[in-house]
Scaffold this motif. Structure first.
Motif, PDB file in Angstrom:
ATOM      1  N   THR A 144       0.822  -1.216   0.000  1.00  0.00           N
ATOM      2  CA  THR A 144       0.000   0.000   0.000  1.00  0.00           C
ATOM      3  C   THR A 144       0.855   1.265   0.000  1.00  0.00           C
ATOM      4  OG1 THR A 144      -1.545  -1.270   1.346  1.00  0.00           O
ATOM      5  CG2 THR A 144      -1.977   1.088   1.136  1.00  0.00           C
ATOM      6  N   ASN A 145       1.958   1.253   0.739  1.00  0.00           N
ATOM      7  CA  ASN A 145       2.711   2.502   0.919  1.00  0.00           C
ATOM      8  C   ASN A 145       4.160   2.427   0.440  1.00  0.00           C
ATOM      9  OD1 ASN A 145       0.511   3.809   2.614  1.00  0.00           O
ATOM     10  ND2 ASN A 145       0.932   1.948   3.799  1.00  0.00           N
ATOM     11  N   GLY A 146       4.888   1.435   0.907  1.00  0.00           N
ATOM     12  CA  GLY A 146       6.339   1.394   0.669  1.00  0.00           C
ATOM     13  C   GLY A 146       6.718   1.341  -0.798  1.00  0.00           C
ATOM     14  N   THR A 147       6.073   0.498  -1.567  1.00  0.00           N
ATOM     15  CA  THR A 147       6.454   0.405  -2.977  1.00  0.00           C
ATOM     16  C   THR A 147       6.055   1.693  -3.713  1.00  0.00           C
ATOM     17  OG1 THR A 147       4.418  -0.812  -3.519  1.00  0.00           O
ATOM     18  CG2 THR A 147       6.372  -2.123  -3.030  1.00  0.00           C
ATOM     19  N   ARG A 148       5.013   2.342  -3.235  1.00  0.00           N
ATOM     20  CA  ARG A 148       4.606   3.636  -3.806  1.00  0.00           C
ATOM     21  C   ARG A 148       5.671   4.703  -3.508  1.00  0.00           C
ATOM     22  NH1 ARG A 148       0.721   7.660  -2.633  1.00  0.00           N
ATOM     23  NH2 ARG A 148       0.460   6.918  -0.499  1.00  0.00           N
ATOM     24  N   GLY A 149       6.251   4.630  -2.313  1.00  0.00           N
ATOM     25  CA  GLY A 149       7.312   5.579  -1.939  1.00  0.00           C
ATOM     26  C   GLY A 149       8.519   5.434  -2.854  1.00  0.00           C
ATOM     27  N   ILE A 150       8.850   4.200  -3.184  1.00  0.00           N
ATOM     28  CA  ILE A 150       9.991   3.979  -4.086  1.00  0.00           C
ATOM     29  C   ILE A 150       9.660   4.539  -5.470  1.00  0.00           C
ATOM     30  CG2 ILE A 150      11.365   2.193  -5.253  1.00  0.00           C
ATOM     31  CD1 ILE A 150      11.002   0.509  -2.623  1.00  0.00           C
ATOM     32  N   GLN A 151       8.469   4.283  -5.947  1.00  0.00           N
ATOM     33  CA  GLN A 151       8.072   4.795  -7.270  1.00  0.00           C
ATOM     34  C   GLN A 151       8.073   6.328  -7.290  1.00  0.00           C
ATOM     35  OE1 GLN A 151       7.730   3.322 -10.112  1.00  0.00           O
ATOM     36  NE2 GLN A 151       8.036   1.239  -9.353  1.00  0.00           N
ATOM     37  N   LYS A 152       7.683   6.941  -6.181  1.00  0.00           N
ATOM     38  CA  LYS A 152       7.635   8.409  -6.103  1.00  0.00           C
ATOM     39  C   LYS A 152       9.035   9.027  -6.149  1.00  0.00           C
ATOM     40  CE  LYS A 152       5.306  12.297  -5.158  1.00  0.00           C
ATOM     41  NZ  LYS A 152       4.412  12.733  -4.103  1.00  0.00           N
ATOM     42  N   SER A 153      10.055   8.222  -5.886  1.00  0.00           N
ATOM     43  CA  SER A 153      11.422   8.747  -5.754  1.00  0.00           C
ATOM     44  C   SER A 153      12.236   8.659  -7.038  1.00  0.00           C
ATOM     45  CB  SER A 153      12.162   7.977  -4.640  1.00  0.00           C
ATOM     46  OG  SER A 153      11.416   8.015  -3.452  1.00  0.00           O
ATOM     47  N   MET A 154      11.601   8.339  -8.146  1.00  0.00           N
ATOM     48  CA  MET A 154      12.318   8.026  -9.381  1.00  0.00           C
ATOM     49  C   MET A 154      13.238   9.132  -9.903  1.00  0.00           C
ATOM     50  SD  MET A 154      12.125   5.058 -10.200  1.00  0.00           S
ATOM     51  CE  MET A 154      11.531   3.933  -8.967  1.00  0.00           C
ATOM     52  N   LYS A 155      13.005  10.397  -9.496  1.00  0.00           N
ATOM     53  CA  LYS A 155      13.866  11.474  -9.999  1.00  0.00           C
ATOM     54  C   LYS A 155      15.174  11.600  -9.218  1.00  0.00           C
ATOM     55  CE  LYS A 155      10.573  14.332 -12.437  1.00  0.00           C
ATOM     56  NZ  LYS A 155       9.928  15.644 -12.558  1.00  0.00           N
ATOM     57  N   ALA A 156      15.288  10.869  -8.136  1.00  0.00           N
ATOM     58  CA  ALA A 156      16.507  10.949  -7.314  1.00  0.00           C
ATOM     59  C   ALA A 156      17.679  10.313  -8.042  1.00  0.00           C
ATOM     60  CB  ALA A 156      16.276  10.227  -5.994  1.00  0.00           C
ATOM     61  N   ASP A 157      18.893  10.702  -7.660  1.00  0.00           N
ATOM     62  CA  ASP A 157      20.088  10.046  -8.219  1.00  0.00           C
ATOM     63  C   ASP A 157      20.218   8.622  -7.701  1.00  0.00           C
ATOM     64  OD1 ASP A 157      20.712  12.250  -9.646  1.00  0.00           O
ATOM     65  OD2 ASP A 157      22.723  12.531  -8.810  1.00  0.00           O
ATOM     66  N   HIS A 158      19.917   8.443  -6.408  1.00  0.00           N
ATOM     67  CA  HIS A 158      20.003   7.111  -5.808  1.00  0.00           C
ATOM     68  C   HIS A 158      18.783   6.901  -4.911  1.00  0.00           C
ATOM     69  CE1 HIS A 158      24.211   7.110  -7.007  1.00  0.00           C
ATOM     70  NE2 HIS A 158      24.373   8.266  -6.372  1.00  0.00           N
ATOM     71  N   ILE A 159      18.261   5.673  -4.911  1.00  0.00           N
ATOM     72  CA  ILE A 159      17.147   5.334  -4.004  1.00  0.00           C
ATOM     73  C   ILE A 159      17.585   4.132  -3.174  1.00  0.00           C
ATOM     74  CG2 ILE A 159      14.712   4.705  -3.794  1.00  0.00           C
ATOM     75  CD1 ILE A 159      14.371   5.629  -6.745  1.00  0.00           C
ATOM     76  N   LEU A 160      17.528   4.294  -1.857  1.00  0.00           N
ATOM     77  CA  LEU A 160      17.867   3.207  -0.935  1.00  0.00           C
ATOM     78  C   LEU A 160      16.616   2.817  -0.160  1.00  0.00           C
ATOM     79  CD1 LEU A 160      21.138   4.718   0.659  1.00  0.00           C
ATOM     80  CD2 LEU A 160      20.939   3.322  -1.424  1.00  0.00           C
ATOM     81  N   ALA A 161      16.581   1.587   0.339  1.00  0.00           N
ATOM     82  CA  ALA A 161      15.486   1.170   1.222  1.00  0.00           C
ATOM     83  C   ALA A 161      16.026   1.055   2.640  1.00  0.00           C
ATOM     84  CB  ALA A 161      14.910  -0.170   0.755  1.00  0.00           C
ATOM     85  N   GLY A 162      15.403   1.803   3.546  1.00  0.00           N
ATOM     86  CA  GLY A 162      15.862   1.823   4.936  1.00  0.00           C
ATOM     87  C   GLY A 162      14.783   1.365   5.891  1.00  0.00           C
ATOM     88  N   ALA A 163      15.230   0.804   7.002  1.00  0.00           N
ATOM     89  CA  ALA A 163      14.325   0.416   8.091  1.00  0.00           C
ATOM     90  C   ALA A 163      15.171   0.394   9.359  1.00  0.00           C
ATOM     91  CB  ALA A 163      13.708  -0.957   7.808  1.00  0.00           C
ATOM     92  N   LEU A 164      14.553   0.115  10.499  1.00  0.00           N
ATOM     93  CA  LEU A 164      15.358   0.012  11.720  1.00  0.00           C
ATOM     94  C   LEU A 164      16.422  -1.068  11.553  1.00  0.00           C
ATOM     95  CD1 LEU A 164      12.465   0.303  14.330  1.00  0.00           C
ATOM     96  CD2 LEU A 164      14.262   2.001  13.924  1.00  0.00           C
TER      97      LEU A 164
END
Ligand SMILES: O=C(O)[C@H](CS(=O)(=O)O)OP(=O)(O)O
Ligand SMILES: [Mg+2]
Length: 246
Positions: free
Chosen positions: A100-120
């Motif tokens: 619902t949210n996380g994969t949408r966040g990654i898609q929203k970040s497509m203009k960034a130079d780098h996209i990382l996935a973070g969690a605790l």
């Protein structure tokens, strides 16, 4: 380094992500799941926004994962619990994932130079990777349907703390929301599980039978793997690159 923490996906402006490293954080549970799957030998995760896109992208040998209303999507191989993504189940596989949210966040970040996935789970490693990538950094808290979720803010606070520890206080410039999240993390860092259980998504997870997910997702800095976006999928950042500036 300039570091901006954004409270939810709805507040992120794609153009502001240009030339930046974006760390997408969805502690409950998408980024915790992506990190766990890749750490367990999954070849790549393809995050997509809709169930239809997931079904379109799937190729022979791929597996499908994801949830709607916290539940596994009918016909999919996995839901969104990191505990399902065991080595036996995922080794060598490519997984198409929609949440619902996380994969949408990654898609929203497509203009960034780098996209990382973070969690605790990988907060410290994520901070180190962001430093190695040498860009100003945005920590994008996925939130829940465009509303801030406290567990993501706490994780942003952890990453900020690690960035500040390594770079030194005078070398980081943090936005006001980030400063608030750093304070919240420092206040709750010795009781992360209790903090997760007490927030809205934690309560929802408990009610839905995912108590064990909360136990795992509340553990901080137990993984040094960092997922990074490359060629339309998330793969593991080579550890040599993440460590190259230390
Ligand atoms: O399954 C999850 O953890 C959530 C579901 S919900 O949006 O909180 O109902 O999805 P996620 O994309 O991991 O936030
Ligand atoms: Mg979430």
């Amino acid at each position: 380094m300039h570091i901006e923490v954004v409270a939810n996906i709805g507040e992120a402006r794609s153009d502001d992500l240009l030339h930046k490293t974006v760390i997408v954080v969805d502690v409950l549970r998408a980024t915790s799941t992506i990190i766990t799957a890749l750490a367990n030998g999954c070849k790549a995760i393809v995050p997509v926004e809709t169930v239809m896109k997931a079904k379109e992208q799937v190729q022979e040998g791929d597996l499908l994962g994801g949830e709607r209303y916290c539940k596994k999507i009918p016909g999919f191989d996995f839901g969104n619990s990191p505990l399902e993504y065991t080595r036996e189940a995922v080794q060598g596989k490519r997984i198409i994932l929609t949440t619902t949210n996380g994969t949408r966040g990654i898609q929203k970040s497509m203009k960034a130079d780098h996209i990382l996935a973070g969690a605790l789970l990988n907060g410290r490693a994520c901070a180190q990777a962001a430093i190695a990538l040498k860009k100003d950094t945005v920590i994008l808290c996925a939130g829940t349907q465009d509303v801030f979720s406290f567990e993501d803010g706490i994780c942003a606070g952890l990453i900020l703390e690690e960035l500040t520890y390594t770079l030194g206080e005078k070398n980081v410039l943090i936005n006001d929301f980030g400063l608030a999240m750093r304070g919240s993390y420092l206040h709750s860092k010795d009781r992360l599980f209790e903090t997760l259980v007490s927030c809205a998504n934690g309560k929802k997870m408990s009610r839905s039978g995912f108590h064990d997910d909360l136990i795992l997702c509340a553990k901080s800095n137990i993984m040094d793997q960092v997922p990074i976006w490359e060629h339309d999928q998330m793969i593991l950042l080579p550890r040599s690159l993440a460590r190259s500036t230390f």
